[in-house]
Design an enzyme around this catalytic site. Structure first.
Site, PDB file in Angstrom:
ATOM      1  N   GLU A  19       0.645  -1.377  -0.169  1.00  0.00           N
ATOM      2  CA  GLU A  19       0.121  -0.107  -0.429  1.00  0.00           C
ATOM      3  C   GLU A  19       1.244   1.461   0.416  1.00  0.00           C
ATOM      4  O   GLU A  19       0.804   1.787   0.783  1.00  0.00           O
ATOM      5  CB  GLU A  19      -0.691  -0.027   1.302  1.00  0.00           C
ATOM      6  CG  GLU A  19      -1.461  -1.450   0.631  1.00  0.00           C
ATOM      7  CD  GLU A  19      -3.167  -1.034   2.240  1.00  0.00           C
ATOM      8  OE1 GLU A  19      -2.484  -0.596   2.826  1.00  0.00           O
ATOM      9  OE2 GLU A  19      -4.170  -1.568   2.257  1.00  0.00           O
ATOM     10  N   GLN A  21      -4.363  -6.255  17.154  1.00  0.00           N
ATOM     11  CA  GLN A  21      -4.877  -7.258  18.071  1.00  0.00           C
ATOM     12  C   GLN A  21      -6.429  -7.523  17.571  1.00  0.00           C
ATOM     13  O   GLN A  21      -6.760  -8.386  17.506  1.00  0.00           O
ATOM     14  CB  GLN A  21      -4.887  -6.920  19.511  1.00  0.00           C
ATOM     15  CG  GLN A  21      -3.478  -7.169  19.799  1.00  0.00           C
ATOM     16  CD  GLN A  21      -2.846  -6.397  20.860  1.00  0.00           C
ATOM     17  OE1 GLN A  21      -2.919  -5.112  21.016  1.00  0.00           O
ATOM     18  NE2 GLN A  21      -2.055  -7.085  21.824  1.00  0.00           N
ATOM     19  N   HIS A  37      -8.366  -6.573  14.863  1.00  0.00           N
ATOM     20  CA  HIS A  37      -8.923  -6.687  13.659  1.00  0.00           C
ATOM     21  C   HIS A  37      -9.594  -7.751  12.947  1.00  0.00           C
ATOM     22  O   HIS A  37      -9.449  -8.706  14.009  1.00  0.00           O
ATOM     23  CB  HIS A  37      -7.965  -6.106  13.095  1.00  0.00           C
ATOM     24  CG  HIS A  37      -8.450  -6.078  11.387  1.00  0.00           C
ATOM     25  ND1 HIS A  37      -8.512  -6.992  10.852  1.00  0.00           N
ATOM     26  CD2 HIS A  37      -7.977  -5.030  11.096  1.00  0.00           C
ATOM     27  CE1 HIS A  37      -8.597  -5.930   9.183  1.00  0.00           C
ATOM     28  NE2 HIS A  37      -8.718  -4.788   9.417  1.00  0.00           N
ATOM     29  N   TRP A  58      -9.891  -0.420  12.711  1.00  0.00           N
ATOM     30  CA  TRP A  58      -9.392   1.736  12.914  1.00  0.00           C
ATOM     31  C   TRP A  58      -9.814   2.513  12.537  1.00  0.00           C
ATOM     32  O   TRP A  58      -9.769   3.612  12.053  1.00  0.00           O
ATOM     33  CB  TRP A  58      -7.895   0.967  10.880  1.00  0.00           C
ATOM     34  CG  TRP A  58      -8.342   0.721  10.642  1.00  0.00           C
ATOM     35  CD1 TRP A  58      -7.851  -0.990  10.202  1.00  0.00           C
ATOM     36  CD2 TRP A  58      -9.551   1.241   9.195  1.00  0.00           C
ATOM     37  NE1 TRP A  58      -8.668  -0.883   8.665  1.00  0.00           N
ATOM     38  CE2 TRP A  58      -9.247  -0.394   8.517  1.00  0.00           C
ATOM     39  CE3 TRP A  58     -10.063   2.117   8.752  1.00  0.00           C
ATOM     40  CZ2 TRP A  58      -9.815  -0.366   7.445  1.00  0.00           C
ATOM     41  CZ3 TRP A  58     -10.691   1.517   7.539  1.00  0.00           C
ATOM     42  CH2 TRP A  58     -11.006   0.893   6.901  1.00  0.00           C
ATOM     43  N   GLU A  86      -6.067  -7.958  -0.260  1.00  0.00           N
ATOM     44  CA  GLU A  86      -7.053  -7.820   1.127  1.00  0.00           C
ATOM     45  C   GLU A  86      -7.779  -7.685   1.091  1.00  0.00           C
ATOM     46  O   GLU A  86      -8.943  -6.897   0.288  1.00  0.00           O
ATOM     47  CB  GLU A  86      -6.483  -6.838   1.474  1.00  0.00           C
ATOM     48  CG  GLU A  86      -4.638  -7.663   2.151  1.00  0.00           C
ATOM     49  CD  GLU A  86      -3.997  -6.692   3.047  1.00  0.00           C
ATOM     50  OE1 GLU A  86      -4.212  -5.173   3.742  1.00  0.00           O
ATOM     51  OE2 GLU A  86      -2.789  -6.172   3.373  1.00  0.00           O
TER      52      GLU A  86
HETATM   53  C1  GAL Z   1      -4.296  -2.294   5.238  1.00  0.00           C
HETATM   54  C2  GAL Z   1      -2.814  -3.399   5.308  1.00  0.00           C
HETATM   55  C3  GAL Z   1      -2.941  -4.620   6.396  1.00  0.00           C
HETATM   56  C4  GAL Z   1      -3.710  -4.223   7.046  1.00  0.00           C
HETATM   57  C5  GAL Z   1      -4.838  -3.818   7.022  1.00  0.00           C
HETATM   58  C6  GAL Z   1      -6.312  -3.173   7.929  1.00  0.00           C
HETATM   59  O1  GAL Z   1      -4.493  -1.512   4.491  1.00  0.00           O
HETATM   60  O2  GAL Z   1      -2.360  -3.610   4.071  1.00  0.00           O
HETATM   61  O3  GAL Z   1      -1.510  -4.858   6.298  1.00  0.00           O
HETATM   62  O4  GAL Z   1      -2.808  -3.536   8.152  1.00  0.00           O
HETATM   63  O5  GAL Z   1      -5.445  -2.610   5.954  1.00  0.00           O
HETATM   64  O6  GAL Z   1      -7.301  -3.337   7.757  1.00  0.00           O
END
Ligand code: GAL
Length: 651
Positions: free
Chosen positions: A142, A342, A344, A300, A292
């Protein structure tokens, strides 16, 4: 069709690996992505590589029928590197240097950092570049790196010198006489956010993209020189607009996307379609991987991190696949005991046992496997294209005029209207020589660069139907106002120009041939229209300057036409507008789906079929008009019944 997850074997004792891989296999996974943050394990000491553990993980995964995507680890340099050479770390806009422990916090322009990357990447490529179970490579993770250190600023000045040729030209392009911003020496240039000059901001955005592209190109070259031809190279982009992805794909075989529901608990079906299609269109291969996506919640969000309801993961996975994703990988398999993520969403819990949605994931895995030939041998076919450029988004985002004018949401609203009409669309940066669509929507071509304008004109003159939105062709390619009112160089084709533009505090009624509706957030007042222009909608009472004035106009040109929607209408009016233009263009919507149901048509060697997805928590019914087979259940009917969040593959 690939299905899998991000796996971090470096977080777990070796004795655990086989059990994780078994659970992955049992839920239909055939792919893991590994290594993107593992530099400290790959090269624990300066120049001493330790790749055996990685080889063992890749081999063990292969023994479970799981292939690997291997990553270059440049997002997270190890402590021995950052402490011996702190000058590889970025300097933030406020002058503070980055410290160890973050990620993507390096200086992409640093020759020393590039040297260290080359060394570890060479070692990885030499060791795994011919490995039969390594499918391909992901560069870094990213990209969003930017640095305000003196060397980078000197590179920025060099970049500007190459772009503008002279300081006079730069001062002119940026209208720098405003607030005495004029530069008399290249060394005086600095980076935003210090100065809010829109020309400087856009130039910095472009420069940062170019510097990152150069950083990436070095990594691509290191790999290409060493890896087998069948191994591909990609990068996983993410949902923030800080770099221009279109400038970051040279040398990649395809681009990948990290799909997260950024704005709510659930994926917005239009947003997800826009993202997948946008990334798919970036390379000529027209491939896209979802490298992903969230298995449930993220951790977050500033407000709360709700999870997805039962069925939502399946709807999202199929939506992405329908729009062309050749892989769906969850982030991540299991949370590390420590580290900041942790909470997520994961596939298995902290004790290594499946979480409740594991069974849903297993269902998706089983369905993808069963329908893999159907998916692999077909691709989405879209009758419409939507033009979406990061430079326009960037320019508008920094001068919204109304805080709710989010350029991404604006594009999304038009895509949602396309979906409501039972259609789907490609997302493109620009029109190329091949223009397989008879309808093109350009919701916000804000920066009127000549090649884009030439192509739009050629499209209309050649018989295409073009719909432009508000703020079209407001500025030149340097983010400076054109000395012409919008839609600038398209005004002759539109048969009108804007008199003025307004941020709307409250919605304004719209009425006319398209029926009743409302405009909100932003509206342009169209002045005098030429004789051959049809007024499809006018503003009603409510805003003194707009009342009674044209809001949506249409001008035929030979076999084509230009329609100018000078405001942001409500969804239903957007849909009716698209329906009208599609009819003119001879595009048949096979059926209008109920709200919240999307339809994507796919075609290829495996036949012609449609993917229906119910993105709502309510059951829905769709009258197909003829008896058809639903491939997932094997049932035949003319009336499709979709349970909440259900998927049907029909044809
Ligand atoms: C993405 C990142 C991952 C992880 C994920 C969590 O942006 O590439 O490593 O942090 O977010 O949502």
């Amino acid at each position: 069709m690939r299905f899998g997850c991000a796996w971090y074997p470096e977080h777990w004792p070796r004795q655990r690996w086989a059990e994780d891989l078994r659970l992955m296999r049992d839920c239909g996974m055939n792919t893991v992505r590994i290594g993107e943050f593992a530099w400290s394990r790959m090269e624990p000491v300066d120049g001493r590589f330790a790749l055996d553990w990685l080889g063992e993980a890749i081999d063990l995964a292969a023994s479970f029928g799981i292939d690997s995507v291997l990553c270059t680890p440049s997002a997270t340099p190890p402590a021995w590197l950052t402490s011996a050479h702190p000058e590889v770390l970025a300097v933030r806009a406020d002058g503070r240097p980055e410290v160890h422990g973050m990620r993507c916090h390096y200086r992409p322009g640093s020759p020393l950092y590039r040297w260290f990357c080359k060394r570890i990447n060479s070692a990885l490529a030499e060791r795994f570049g011919q490995h039969p179970a390594v499918l391909g490579w992901q560069i870094d993770n990213e990209h969003w790196q930017r640095s305000h250190d003196p060397d980078t600023l000197a590179r920025f000045a060099e970049w500007c010198r190459a772009r503008y040729g002279s300081l006079d030209a730069l001062n002119d392009a940026w209208s720098a006489s405003y607030w005495s911003q004029e530069y008399s020496d290249w060394s005086q240039l600095h980076a935003p956010p210090g100065s809010p000059n829109p020309g400087l901001r856009l130039a910095w955005h472009r420069f940062s993209t170019a510097l990152t592209a150069e950083f990436q190109a070095g990594q691509v070259q290191t790999l290409r020189e060493r890896i087998a031809q069948r191994q591909w190279i990609t990068h996983n982009f993410h949902p923030h607009d800080d770099l221009d992805r279109a400038g970051l794909v040279d040398g990649l075989d395809f681009a990948s996307w990290d799909a997260y529901a950024v704005d709510g608990p659930s994926f917005d079906p239009a947003q997800l379609a826009v993202e997948v299609e946008r990334i798919r269109s970036l390379t000529p291969s027209r491939k896209v991987w979802i490298m992903e996506t969230q298995p449930g919640s993220v951790n977050w969000k500033g407000t709360s991190n709700p999870t997805m309801q039962p069925g939502e993961l399946r709807a999202a996975a199929w939506h992405m696949a329908a729009h062309g994703a050749e892989a769906v990988l969850y982030w991540q398999w299991r949370s590390a005991p420590g580290g900041q993520e942790q909470y997520h969403g994961t596939v298995v819990a902290q004790d290594g046992h499946p979480r409740p949605h594991y069974t849903e994931i297993a269902r998706i895995g089983e369905e993808f496997k069963r329908l893999t030939t159907l998916l692999d041998q077909s691709a989405p076919v879209h009758p419409v294209a939507v033009i979406d450029r990061w430079a326009d988004r960037f320019a508008i985002k920094h001068q919204r005029h109304h805080h709710q004018f989010d350029p991404a949401a604006h594009v999304r609203s038009w895509y949602a209207a396309v979906q409501r009409q039972g259609l789907s669309a490609d997302l493109v940066e620009r029109l190329g020589d091949q223009r397989p669509w008879s309808v093109v929507i350009a919701p916000q071509v804000h920066l009127a660069d000549q090649p884009t304008i030439d192509r739009l004109r050629a499209f209309v003159i050649g018989g295409g139907h073009l719909l432009i939105g508000p703020r079209s062709c407001f500025k030149d390619d340097e983010n400076a106002l054109l000395a012409q009112r919008q839609p600038g160089p398209l005004s002759d084709l539109a048969g009108a120009q804007a008199d003025d533009f307004y941020a709307l505090e409250t919605p304004v009624p719209l009425g006319g041939e398209l029926g009743e509706g409302t405009a909100s957030i932003f509206a342009e007042r169209i002045g005098q229209v030429e004789r051959e222009v049809a007024v499809w909608a006018r503003y009603g009472q409510g805003h003194g300057w707009l009342a009674g004035q044209p809001a949506i106009i249409h001008r035929p040109t030979g076999k084509g036409s230009l329609t100018w929607c000078a405001c942001w209408p409500d969804q239903e009016l957007q849909r009716r507008l698209i329906a009208r233009i599609s009819r003119l263009a001879g595009i048949e919507s096979s059926l209008i789906p109920p709200d919240g149901v999307t339809i994507v048509h796919r075609r290829g060697e495996s036949g012609s079929f449609r993917v229906f997805i119910n993105h709502t928590a309510q059951p829905q019914q769709v009258e197909l008009g003829a008896v058809a087979t639903e491939r997932l259940s094997g049932t035949t009917a003319s009336n499709l019944v979709l349970a909440p969040w259900d998927v049907a593959v029909v044809g």
